[in-house]
Design a protein around this motif. Structure first.
Motif, mmCIF file in Angstrom:
data_model
loop_
_atom_site.group_PDB
_atom_site.id
_atom_site.type_symbol
_atom_site.label_atom_id
_atom_site.label_comp_id
_atom_site.label_asym_id
_atom_site.label_seq_id
_atom_site.Cartn_x
_atom_site.Cartn_y
_atom_site.Cartn_z
ATOM 1 N N VAL A 203 0.825 -1.207 0.000
ATOM 2 C CA VAL A 203 0.000 0.000 0.000
ATOM 3 C C VAL A 203 0.864 1.264 0.000
ATOM 4 N N ILE B 40 -5.550 0.870 -2.379
ATOM 5 C CA ILE B 40 -6.366 0.096 -1.449
ATOM 6 C C ILE B 40 -7.585 -0.475 -2.160
ATOM 7 N N MET B 41 -8.183 0.300 -3.056
ATOM 8 C CA MET B 41 -9.327 -0.200 -3.813
ATOM 9 C C MET B 41 -8.919 -1.355 -4.733
ATOM 10 N N GLN B 42 -7.764 -1.238 -5.375
ATOM 11 C CA GLN B 42 -7.328 -2.281 -6.294
ATOM 12 C C GLN B 42 -6.828 -3.530 -5.557
ATOM 13 N N GLY C 81 -7.585 -4.390 -2.426
ATOM 14 C CA GLY C 81 -8.474 -4.797 -1.345
ATOM 15 C C GLY C 81 -8.794 -6.275 -1.325
ATOM 16 N N THR D 134 -3.000 6.335 -2.687
ATOM 17 C CA THR D 134 -3.201 5.374 -1.608
ATOM 18 C C THR D 134 -4.610 4.806 -1.645
ATOM 19 N N ILE D 135 -5.609 5.649 -1.855
ATOM 20 C CA ILE D 135 -6.989 5.178 -1.929
ATOM 21 C C ILE D 135 -7.179 4.254 -3.128
ATOM 22 N N LEU D 136 -6.608 4.615 -4.275
ATOM 23 C CA LEU D 136 -6.732 3.762 -5.465
ATOM 24 C C LEU D 136 -6.045 2.409 -5.262
#
Length: 89
Positions: free
Chosen positions: A24, A62-64, A66, A58-60
């Motif tokens: 991450v 985590i989405m990918q 996850g 970071t959000i992208l």
């Protein structure tokens, strides 16, 4: 409970944490480095400029990642529950 079993479980858990956090944080680190190089080249001294791109990356990530993260955590937890008799006995 054998101390070697405890150390082995600790090592597996620590490796899993390092693997997930590294997956991450490394993209965020590279984006922060690119923004810093851009700031140095243009002499823009704005501290908050690198925050938004790193947050978005970071959000992208985590989405990918996850499902992969969840799978790794579930595998580790399942192996712990399955091996409870070996760990205790």
């Amino acid at each position: 409970m054998d101390p070697q079993v405890v150390l082995d479980l600790y090592g597996q858990g620590f490796y899993l944490i390092v693997l997930i956090v590294g997956a991450v944080m490394l993209p965020s680190l590279f984006v922060g480095l690119m923004v810093s190089v851009f700031q140095a080249a243009t002499q823009i001294n704005e501290q908050t400029l690198s925050f938004l791109p790193r947050l978005i990356v970071t959000i992208l990530v985590i989405m990918q990642l996850g499902p992969w993260i969840l799978m790794k955590l579930m595998d580790f937890t399942t192996s712990l529950f399955i091996n409870i008799p070996m760990i205790i006995g």
